[in-house]
Design an enzyme around this catalytic site. Structure first.
Site, short mmCIF file in Angstrom:
data_model
loop_
_atom_site.label_atom_id
_atom_site.label_comp_id
_atom_site.label_asym_id
_atom_site.label_seq_id
_atom_site.Cartn_x
_atom_site.Cartn_y
_atom_site.Cartn_z
N THR A 28 0.85 -1.20 0.00
CA THR A 28 0.00 0.00 0.00
C THR A 28 0.88 1.24 0.00
OG1 THR A 28 -1.78 -1.14 1.15
CG2 THR A 28 -1.75 1.24 1.36
N GLY A 29 0.42 2.28 -0.69
CA GLY A 29 1.14 3.56 -0.65
C GLY A 29 1.57 3.98 -2.04
N THR A 31 4.54 4.23 -3.40
CA THR A 31 5.59 3.44 -4.06
C THR A 31 5.01 2.10 -4.54
OG1 THR A 31 7.05 4.42 -2.40
CG2 THR A 31 8.03 2.80 -3.87
N GLY A 85 6.03 -0.82 0.37
CA GLY A 85 6.83 0.35 0.68
C GLY A 85 7.21 0.40 2.16
N ALA A 86 7.84 1.51 2.56
CA ALA A 86 8.18 1.71 3.97
C ALA A 86 8.30 3.20 4.23
CB ALA A 86 9.50 1.02 4.30
N GLY A 100 0.42 4.89 5.69
CA GLY A 100 -0.85 4.87 4.97
C GLY A 100 -1.96 4.19 5.77
N GLU A 106 -0.53 -5.32 6.25
CA GLU A 106 0.82 -5.39 5.67
C GLU A 106 1.68 -6.37 6.46
OE1 GLU A 106 1.22 -0.91 3.76
OE2 GLU A 106 1.81 -1.20 5.83
C1 5RP Z 1 1.23 2.11 4.30
C2 5RP Z 1 2.70 1.95 4.36
C3 5RP Z 1 3.47 2.46 3.20
O1 5RP Z 1 4.23 1.42 2.68
C4 5RP Z 1 4.37 3.55 3.68
O2 5RP Z 1 3.58 4.54 4.30
C5 5RP Z 1 5.18 4.16 2.53
O3 5RP Z 1 4.33 4.87 1.69
P1 5RP Z 1 4.83 5.63 0.41
O4 5RP Z 1 5.31 4.58 -0.54
O5 5RP Z 1 3.60 6.36 -0.08
O6 5RP Z 1 5.92 6.58 0.81
O7 5RP Z 1 3.26 1.43 5.27
O8 5RP Z 1 0.62 1.70 5.48
#
Ligand code: 5RP
Length: 226
Positions: A28-29, A31, A85-86, A100, A106
């Site tokens: 999710t997110g 990336t 993502g992270a 997110g 996750e």
């Molecule tokens: C969602 C997450 C996402 O992986 C994390 O917030 C990174 O998001 P982005 O890729 O938008 O920077 O943990 O719960």
């Protein structure tokens, strides 16, 4: 724009690891978005045959729109590869996730996966976790008590809001964003957080990521294995 190039580069590198026949966990997110888009292209145009499970309603919807076959969890015993993502990652591949709000699903999917491939732009790689507020998913019932316990751990928790309303996770819970600033001992904090009644799960991912793919604004990638 620059950050989009970095995220897309990392996501597309991760998609190269997906093979026909795999069951894939979709993160999710912003990336993970690029990974889902690329996997959709591979399914529609390049003969890739996969099944997937998603870590959020949002990613599930996106994946279906892209033509990726989604399977219910009741039919999944094990996941071959999870791409997610992270918010922060350190060199030992310990992570903060949940920016997110999808950290619970996750973590369930990451723990059920043979490989967890983490994709991120280079700003996410840190020496010490904790500058990014650690998301903790908590049960709404008696959340004031849970917040008190989180405060005792030094997390300066704040209930997450979105557009002036309390943010509710896909699981019907709240997120407490905890401002630790520096987490010197993530392993111990993980245990302490998950011992609080009312905490469902926290955003520290330890011993789950197998590979970290970091993209930069030139579209180059660096790969770190655990
Ligand atoms: C969602 C997450 C996402 O992986 C994390 O917030 C990174 O998001 P982005 O890729 O938008 O920077 O943990 O719960």
């Amino acid at each position: 724009m620059q950050i989009k190039i970095a995220k897309k580069a990392a996501a597309e590198e991760a998609a190269k690891l997906v093979r026909t026949g795999m069951t894939v966990g979709l993160g999710t997110g912003s990336t993970a978005y690029y990974a889902i888009i690329r996997l959709g292209e591979m399914v529609r145009n390049e003969g890739l045959i996969i099944n997937a499970v998603a870590t959020s309603e949002e990613s599930d919807k996106l994946a279906r729109e892209q033509g990726i076959p989604m399977v219910p969890f009741s039919e999944v015993q094990q996941i071959d590869i999870d791409i997610d993502g992270a918010d922060e990652a350190d060199a030992s591949l310990r992570l903060i996730k949940g920016g997110g709000g999808a950290l619970l699903r996750e973590k369930i999917i990451a723990a059920a996966s043979d490989q967890m491939i983490v994709i991120a732009d280079d700003a996410k790689l840190v020496n010490t976790l904790g500058k990014f507020p650690l998301p903790v998913e908590i049960i709404p019932f008696a959340h004031e008590l849970t917040m008190h316990k989180l405060r005792e751990l030094g997390g300066a928790p704040v209930i997450r809001h979105k557009q002036d309303k309390v943010f509710i996770t896909d699981n019907g819970n709240f997120i407490a964003d905890c401002y630790f600033e520096e987490i010197q001992d993530p392993e111990t904090l993980n245990i302490h957080l998950n011992s609080i009644p009312g905490v469902v799960e926290n955003g520290l991912f330890i011993g789950l990521a197998t590979t970290l793919i970091i993209g930069n604004d030139k579209g180059e990638v660096r790969i770190i294995h655990r």
